[in-house]
Design a protein around this motif. Structure first.
Motif, PDB file in Angstrom:
ATOM      1  N   MET A   1       0.839  -1.189   0.000  1.00  0.00           N
ATOM      2  CA  MET A   1       0.000   0.000   0.000  1.00  0.00           C
ATOM      3  C   MET A   1       0.881   1.248   0.000  1.00  0.00           C
ATOM      4  O   MET A   1       1.828   1.350   0.769  1.00  0.00           O
ATOM      5  CB  MET A   1      -0.899  -0.011   1.245  1.00  0.00           C
ATOM      6  N   LYS A   2       0.562   2.184  -0.872  1.00  0.00           N
ATOM      7  CA  LYS A   2       1.340   3.410  -0.985  1.00  0.00           C
ATOM      8  C   LYS A   2       1.109   4.341   0.198  1.00  0.00           C
ATOM      9  O   LYS A   2       0.008   4.442   0.720  1.00  0.00           O
ATOM     10  CB  LYS A   2       0.955   4.180  -2.246  1.00  0.00           C
ATOM     11  N   THR A   3       2.176   5.049   0.577  1.00  0.00           N
ATOM     12  CA  THR A   3       2.060   6.157   1.511  1.00  0.00           C
ATOM     13  C   THR A   3       1.610   7.359   0.690  1.00  0.00           C
ATOM     14  O   THR A   3       2.143   7.608  -0.391  1.00  0.00           O
ATOM     15  CB  THR A   3       3.421   6.449   2.180  1.00  0.00           C
ATOM     16  N   LYS A   4       0.636   8.110   1.198  1.00  0.00           N
ATOM     17  CA  LYS A   4       0.109   9.244   0.453  1.00  0.00           C
ATOM     18  C   LYS A   4       0.365  10.544   1.213  1.00  0.00           C
ATOM     19  O   LYS A   4       0.041  10.651   2.390  1.00  0.00           O
ATOM     20  CB  LYS A   4      -1.380   9.042   0.185  1.00  0.00           C
ATOM     21  N   VAL A   5       0.943  11.524   0.504  1.00  0.00           N
ATOM     22  CA  VAL A   5       1.319  12.812   1.080  1.00  0.00           C
ATOM     23  C   VAL A   5       0.609  13.925   0.309  1.00  0.00           C
ATOM     24  O   VAL A   5       0.619  13.938  -0.921  1.00  0.00           O
ATOM     25  CB  VAL A   5       2.852  13.025   0.996  1.00  0.00           C
ATOM     26  N   LEU A   6       0.019  14.865   1.051  1.00  0.00           N
ATOM     27  CA  LEU A   6      -0.661  16.000   0.447  1.00  0.00           C
ATOM     28  C   LEU A   6       0.008  17.298   0.889  1.00  0.00           C
ATOM     29  O   LEU A   6       0.206  17.528   2.073  1.00  0.00           O
ATOM     30  CB  LEU A   6      -2.140  16.018   0.851  1.00  0.00           C
ATOM     31  N   GLN A  29       8.039   6.645  -6.596  1.00  0.00           N
ATOM     32  CA  GLN A  29       6.617   6.884  -6.830  1.00  0.00           C
ATOM     33  C   GLN A  29       5.786   5.600  -6.867  1.00  0.00           C
ATOM     34  O   GLN A  29       4.564   5.655  -6.879  1.00  0.00           O
ATOM     35  CB  GLN A  29       6.425   7.718  -8.096  1.00  0.00           C
ATOM     36  N   ASN A  30       6.450   4.440  -6.840  1.00  0.00           N
ATOM     37  CA  ASN A  30       5.722   3.183  -6.682  1.00  0.00           C
ATOM     38  C   ASN A  30       5.323   2.968  -5.230  1.00  0.00           C
ATOM     39  O   ASN A  30       4.443   2.171  -4.937  1.00  0.00           O
ATOM     40  CB  ASN A  30       6.572   2.000  -7.158  1.00  0.00           C
ATOM     41  N   GLU A  31       6.013   3.685  -4.323  1.00  0.00           N
ATOM     42  CA  GLU A  31       5.756   3.534  -2.894  1.00  0.00           C
ATOM     43  C   GLU A  31       5.084   4.755  -2.263  1.00  0.00           C
ATOM     44  O   GLU A  31       4.420   4.640  -1.242  1.00  0.00           O
ATOM     45  CB  GLU A  31       7.066   3.253  -2.155  1.00  0.00           C
ATOM     46  N   VAL A  32       5.317   5.936  -2.853  1.00  0.00           N
ATOM     47  CA  VAL A  32       4.797   7.183  -2.282  1.00  0.00           C
ATOM     48  C   VAL A  32       4.039   7.958  -3.357  1.00  0.00           C
ATOM     49  O   VAL A  32       4.566   8.207  -4.434  1.00  0.00           O
ATOM     50  CB  VAL A  32       5.944   8.065  -1.715  1.00  0.00           C
TER      51      VAL A  32
END
Length: 152
Positions: A1-6, A29-32
């Motif tokens: 599951m990707k880490t998502k940053v805004l 970008q495959n991970e975040v």
């Protein structure tokens, strides 16, 4: 599951698009996954400010495909980390939080680095030089964030 940053600023045309582009360039970008938004809906659907696009391009980044969007309550559910560019936007984000868990996700971007300044200045009414200064501040903070994400 990707880490998502805004990344969040006021209009999503100057600071947060730069922060999105800079952090994307520093992570796998495959991970975040990195996105940006604004707390105000002034520019929904528009490209970032031409001066942000130019300073990003100068540093080898292309952010001109980004489109502005407004921060929403759903972002608390969709993202692991939410970074505000300044205290005003921090307060705007927190005002939409449903609970403490939402609030814990939100930080000031420059709290990630050890410098005296705690807010990324809004370069919108500044000269071209202001965009370069903002780029440098965001770049340093994104180095720290990328390092933290690699260790998690």
């Amino acid at each position: 599951m990707k880490t998502k940053v805004l990344m969040v600023c006021l209009g999503n045309i100057c600071r947060s698009p730069l922060a999105e582009g800079i952090l994307k360039s520093k992570v796998d970008q495959n991970e975040v996954e990195v996105e940006s938004a604004g707390t105000a809906g002034f520019h929904i659907g528009k490209k970032p400010d031409s001066r942000s696009i130019a300073v990003a391009h100068k540093h080898g980044l292309a952010i001109d495909s980004q489109r502005c969007r407004k921060f929403s309550r759903q972002d608390f559910s969709d993202f692991n980390y939410i970074y505000a560019m300044d205290r005003s936007n921090y307060r705007n984000i927190i005002s939409l939080a449903k609970n403490e868990n939402d609030i814990k996700k939100v930080k000031l971007l420059l709290d990630e680095i050890n410098i005296d300044i705690k807010e990324v200045p809004d370069p919108y009414y500044d000269s071209e030089d202001g965009f370069e200064k903002v780029y440098t501040l965001i770049d340093k903070a994104c180095d720290a964030i990328a390092s933290q994400l690699q260790h998690n």
